[in-house]
Each structure stands twice: as C-alpha cells, then as structure tokens.
Design an enzyme around this catalytic site. Structure first.
Site, PDB file in Angstrom:
ATOM      1  CB  ALA A   1      -0.898  -0.015   1.233  1.00  0.00           C
TER       2      ALA A   1
ATOM      3  CD  GLU B   1       1.720  -5.512   5.624  1.00  0.00           C
ATOM      4  OE1 GLU B   1       2.528  -6.417   5.938  1.00  0.00           O
ATOM      5  OE2 GLU B   1       0.931  -5.613   4.671  1.00  0.00           O
TER       6      GLU B   1
ATOM      7  CD  GLU C   1      -2.133  -7.587   2.872  1.00  0.00           C
ATOM      8  OE1 GLU C   1      -1.879  -6.419   2.529  1.00  0.00           O
ATOM      9  OE2 GLU C   1      -2.636  -7.866   3.967  1.00  0.00           O
TER      10      GLU C   1
HETATM   11  N1  CO8 Z   1       4.596   3.256  -0.649  1.00  0.00           N
HETATM   12  C1  CO8 Z   1       5.001   4.425  -1.195  1.00  0.00           C
HETATM   13  N2  CO8 Z   1       6.172   4.568  -1.878  1.00  0.00           N
HETATM   14  C2  CO8 Z   1       6.946   3.473  -2.017  1.00  0.00           C
HETATM   15  C3  CO8 Z   1       6.588   2.215  -1.473  1.00  0.00           C
HETATM   16  C4  CO8 Z   1       5.358   2.146  -0.769  1.00  0.00           C
HETATM   17  N3  CO8 Z   1       4.905   0.980  -0.252  1.00  0.00           N
HETATM   18  N4  CO8 Z   1       7.573   1.340  -1.754  1.00  0.00           N
HETATM   19  C5  CO8 Z   1       8.497   2.003  -2.455  1.00  0.00           C
HETATM   20  N5  CO8 Z   1       8.133   3.293  -2.615  1.00  0.00           N
HETATM   21  C6  CO8 Z   1       8.870   4.361  -3.323  1.00  0.00           C
HETATM   22  C7  CO8 Z   1      10.064   4.817  -2.523  1.00  0.00           C
HETATM   23  O1  CO8 Z   1       9.674   5.753  -1.556  1.00  0.00           O
HETATM   24  C8  CO8 Z   1      10.936   5.394  -3.601  1.00  0.00           C
HETATM   25  O2  CO8 Z   1      10.450   6.678  -3.940  1.00  0.00           O
HETATM   26  P1  CO8 Z   1      11.491   7.916  -4.085  1.00  0.00           P
HETATM   27  O3  CO8 Z   1      12.348   7.527  -5.252  1.00  0.00           O
HETATM   28  O4  CO8 Z   1      10.584   9.079  -4.369  1.00  0.00           O
HETATM   29  O5  CO8 Z   1      12.235   7.998  -2.809  1.00  0.00           O
HETATM   30  C9  CO8 Z   1      10.669   4.483  -4.804  1.00  0.00           C
HETATM   31  O6  CO8 Z   1       9.425   3.825  -4.525  1.00  0.00           O
HETATM   32  C10 CO8 Z   1      11.727   3.406  -4.981  1.00  0.00           C
HETATM   33  O7  CO8 Z   1      11.880   2.714  -3.758  1.00  0.00           O
HETATM   34  P2  CO8 Z   1      13.289   2.539  -2.996  1.00  0.00           P
HETATM   35  O8  CO8 Z   1      14.191   3.658  -3.326  1.00  0.00           O
HETATM   36  O9  CO8 Z   1      12.989   2.293  -1.552  1.00  0.00           O
HETATM   37  O10 CO8 Z   1      13.813   1.218  -3.712  1.00  0.00           O
HETATM   38  P3  CO8 Z   1      14.804   0.118  -3.086  1.00  0.00           P
HETATM   39  O11 CO8 Z   1      15.156  -0.781  -4.225  1.00  0.00           O
HETATM   40  O12 CO8 Z   1      15.906   0.770  -2.316  1.00  0.00           O
HETATM   41  O13 CO8 Z   1      13.920  -0.709  -2.029  1.00  0.00           O
HETATM   42  C11 CO8 Z   1      11.948  -1.866  -1.248  1.00  0.00           C
HETATM   43  C12 CO8 Z   1      12.829  -1.470  -2.453  1.00  0.00           C
HETATM   44  C13 CO8 Z   1      12.715  -2.844  -0.340  1.00  0.00           C
HETATM   45  C14 CO8 Z   1      10.715  -2.557  -1.813  1.00  0.00           C
HETATM   46  C15 CO8 Z   1      11.560  -0.597  -0.450  1.00  0.00           C
HETATM   47  O14 CO8 Z   1      11.034   0.369  -1.363  1.00  0.00           O
HETATM   48  C16 CO8 Z   1      10.521  -0.816   0.615  1.00  0.00           C
HETATM   49  O15 CO8 Z   1      10.832  -1.336   1.673  1.00  0.00           O
HETATM   50  N6  CO8 Z   1       9.237  -0.431   0.361  1.00  0.00           N
HETATM   51  C17 CO8 Z   1       8.170  -0.501   1.327  1.00  0.00           C
HETATM   52  C18 CO8 Z   1       7.683  -1.912   1.476  1.00  0.00           C
HETATM   53  C19 CO8 Z   1       6.599  -1.968   2.527  1.00  0.00           C
HETATM   54  O16 CO8 Z   1       6.803  -1.671   3.685  1.00  0.00           O
HETATM   55  N7  CO8 Z   1       5.372  -2.385   2.116  1.00  0.00           N
HETATM   56  C20 CO8 Z   1       4.246  -2.489   2.990  1.00  0.00           C
HETATM   57  C21 CO8 Z   1       3.430  -1.250   2.955  1.00  0.00           C
HETATM   58  S1  CO8 Z   1       2.092  -1.270   4.152  1.00  0.00           S
HETATM   59  C22 CO8 Z   1       0.902  -2.239   3.429  1.00  0.00           C
HETATM   60  O17 CO8 Z   1       1.035  -2.693   2.351  1.00  0.00           O
HETATM   61  C23 CO8 Z   1      -0.351  -2.451   4.216  1.00  0.00           C
HETATM   62  C24 CO8 Z   1      -1.457  -3.004   3.325  1.00  0.00           C
HETATM   63  C25 CO8 Z   1      -2.766  -3.068   3.963  1.00  0.00           C
HETATM   64  C26 CO8 Z   1      -3.091  -1.851   4.773  1.00  0.00           C
HETATM   65  C27 CO8 Z   1      -4.540  -1.894   5.138  1.00  0.00           C
HETATM   66  C28 CO8 Z   1      -4.870  -0.731   6.071  1.00  0.00           C
HETATM   67  C29 CO8 Z   1      -6.362  -0.714   6.445  1.00  0.00           C
END
Ligand code: CO8
Length: 258
Positions: free
Chosen positions: A66, A132, A112
């Site tokens: 998300a 998460e 998911e």
């Molecule tokens: N949301 C928003 N932006 C994101 C996300 C995300 N989930 N993942 C990556 N991005 C963005 C980064 O911020 C980055 O943007 P910018 O260039 O502007 O800084 C761009 O995508 C590229 O990402 P990275 O530079 O971080 O790339 P890396 O190769 O270094 O890392 C990863 C890749 C490991 C995938 C890393 O991006 C990461 O850890 N992402 C987040 C993963 C995460 O935590 N996902 C879970 C999110 S919470 C969720 O899904 C809950 C779902 C249900 C909620 C229900 C609520 C009711």
C-alpha cells in the site's frame, strides 16, 4: 476505452491483461490504483469476450505494498469510516479466474493482492513478504489470513512478525506460488495459462473457481456438498454434452458458454 493513470489495460484475444504502472513508487497501491484495478477487472469480468485475466507489474516490482506516503497521516476515524481498502474485496469476488504474474517485490498489500488472484506464477526474481510490522502496523488486505492458509502458521507468523521476505523458491516450496518461471518468460507464460483457461467452457471455469474458492471458506463436508451440487449442475449445460461428445468422437470441443 477508459483512460487510466496508474495501470495499463489490454486485450490479448480472450485474455484481459492489467499491468500495474506506477514506476516511480514500485507500483505502490494508492487509492487511485485500487479504484482503477478494481474497475478494469470488473469490466473484464462482465465482458463475454474475456475468459480469464492476467494481473502483472514491472520487472522490478509487482507492487511494494500500500502507498505508505498516502497513508502516513491517516487517522483511525477516517480509515474506519471510509472502510479503507474495502474496495479490494470486490477484486477478491471476481468470478473469472485471475492469474498473477509476479516479478520482483510483492510486499505488504502487493503480496496480499497477488494472493487474491487464483493462480500465482512467480518469476525467479520474485520476493514476497508482509513487512507491515516494520511500519508499526499489520497486514490489512487479508495477509494474516490468506498467507496463513497458503503457507501454514509457522511461516506466516515468522513473515508477519519479523517482516522477512521470502524468495520465489521458498514461496514455491511453501505452496504460495504454483510455479516459478524465468523472469524473461513470465508474462508470456501467464498469458498462456490464461489463454488455456479461456478456451475451456466458461461455465465450467466459473464453477471450478467457485468450488476451489469454497475450500478456503468452509469445513470439508460442506465444501464437498457444494462441489457435488456444482458438478451435478454441469450436466444442465450444453458445454458438458459438447465436451464429452468431442472426447468420444476424438475431436476438439467447441464450447459456447451455455
Ligand atoms: N509506498 C510508497 N512509496 C513506495 C513504497 C510504498 N509501499 N515502496 C516504495 N516506494 C517508493 C520509494 O519511496 C521510492 O520513492 P522515491 O524515489 O521518491 O524515494 C521508490 O518507490 C523506490 O523505492 P526505494 O528507493 O525504496 O527502492 P529500493 O530498491 O531501495 O527498495 C523496497 C525497495 C525494499 C521494496 C523498499 O522500497 C521498501 O521497503 N518499500 C516498502 C515496502 C513496505 O513496507 N510495504 C508495505 C506497505 S504497508 C501495506 O502494504 C499495508 C497493506 C494493507 C493496509 C490496510 C490498512 C487498512
């Protein structure tokens, strides 16, 4: 055709293809993307010319979860009142089969979403996880339930409690994915699987998806009764007569969805 911002939508013969397309955010699932994916998938679901759907992302990410930046300032009352992410329930209720073609990251909501699909094909580069917990929350689009049913309690607990990712091999061993495919062949293979399904009797396909899906919702005895009723009902269709006649006459069947 509808215009989309966050996805690409195409038809390949009887297969509908939806490609998540927010390259700047590793296909993070913001509200707009949710709305577009659910809308496009429902359109394919209603279209008699489509027999199955493929959902894919980019080589680097199916979806990294998300959209964290969109969620970070959210308050409980707003999330609860809007029933945040409930629209994805409609994706899980699609009647036609959806094949997920996962390359790169499928994390959080991305994992998911892949698990809401019916067949999950993974590229050898795929990485699955429910990170998460590292953000101070828990899975919210079914991860704690669907992952546990797919891989069992021990592995689901470990992934949800530590945020560790698993690679494609581990995911296949654990039963989360049906097959691993070389990354370069992933989309072609997913389209082939979907085309195979789309060539079957559309009625039998709906019933088969419904019956297997039932296994996740009901005790065995009820599921078996449900399957039996659908099996008997198949004999009310012309496609059953055609499928069995074609076998006996040693020719390919010509299904009409009736
Ligand atoms: N949301 C928003 N932006 C994101 C996300 C995300 N989930 N993942 C990556 N991005 C963005 C980064 O911020 C980055 O943007 P910018 O260039 O502007 O800084 C761009 O995508 C590229 O990402 P990275 O530079 O971080 O790339 P890396 O190769 O270094 O890392 C990863 C890749 C490991 C995938 C890393 O991006 C990461 O850890 N992402 C987040 C993963 C995460 O935590 N996902 C879970 C999110 S919470 C969720 O899904 C809950 C779902 C249900 C909620 C229900 C609520 C009711």
């Amino acid at each position: 055709m509808t215009e989309y911002d966050t996805i690409k939508v195409e038809r390949r013969d009887r297969v509908g293809l939806i490609t998540l397309h927010r390259p700047e955010a590793l296909n993070a699932l913001n509200l707009r993307l949710m709305h577009e994916v659910v809308g496009a998938a429902e359109e394919f679901d209603r279209d008699d010319a489509v027999g199955a759907v493929v959902l894919t992302g980019s080589e680097r990410a199916f979806a990294a979860g998300a959209d964290i930046k969109e969620m970070q300032d959210l308050e409980f009352v707003d999330a609860y009142r809007a029933d945040l992410f409930a629209e994805w329930d409609r994706f899980a209720r699609l009647r036609k089969p959806v094949v997920a073609a996962v390359s790169g990251y499928a994390l959080g909501g991305g994992c998911e979403l892949a698990m809401m699909c019916d067949i999950l094909l993974a590229a050898d580069t795929a990485k699955f996880g429910q990170p998460e917990i590292k953000l101070g929350v828990i899975p919210g689009m079914g991860g704690s339930q669907r992952l546990t049913r797919a891989v069992g309690k021990a592995k689901a607990m470990e992934l949800c409690l530590t945020g560790r990712m698993m690679d494609a091999e581990e995911a296949e061993r654990a039963g989360l994915v049906s097959r691993i495919v070389p990354a370069a062949d992933l989309l072609e293979e997913a389209l082939k699987v979907a085309a195979t399904i789309a060539a079957m009797s559309p009625i039998a396909v709906l019933a088969a998806k419904e019956a297997v899906g039932r296994a996740f919702e009901s005790p065995l005895a009820e599921g078996l009764r449900y399957e039996r009723r659908l099996f008997h009902a198949a004999f009310a269709t012309a496609d059953q007569k055609e499928g069995m006649a074609a076998f006996a006459e040693k020719r390919p069947p010509h299904f009409q969805g009736r």
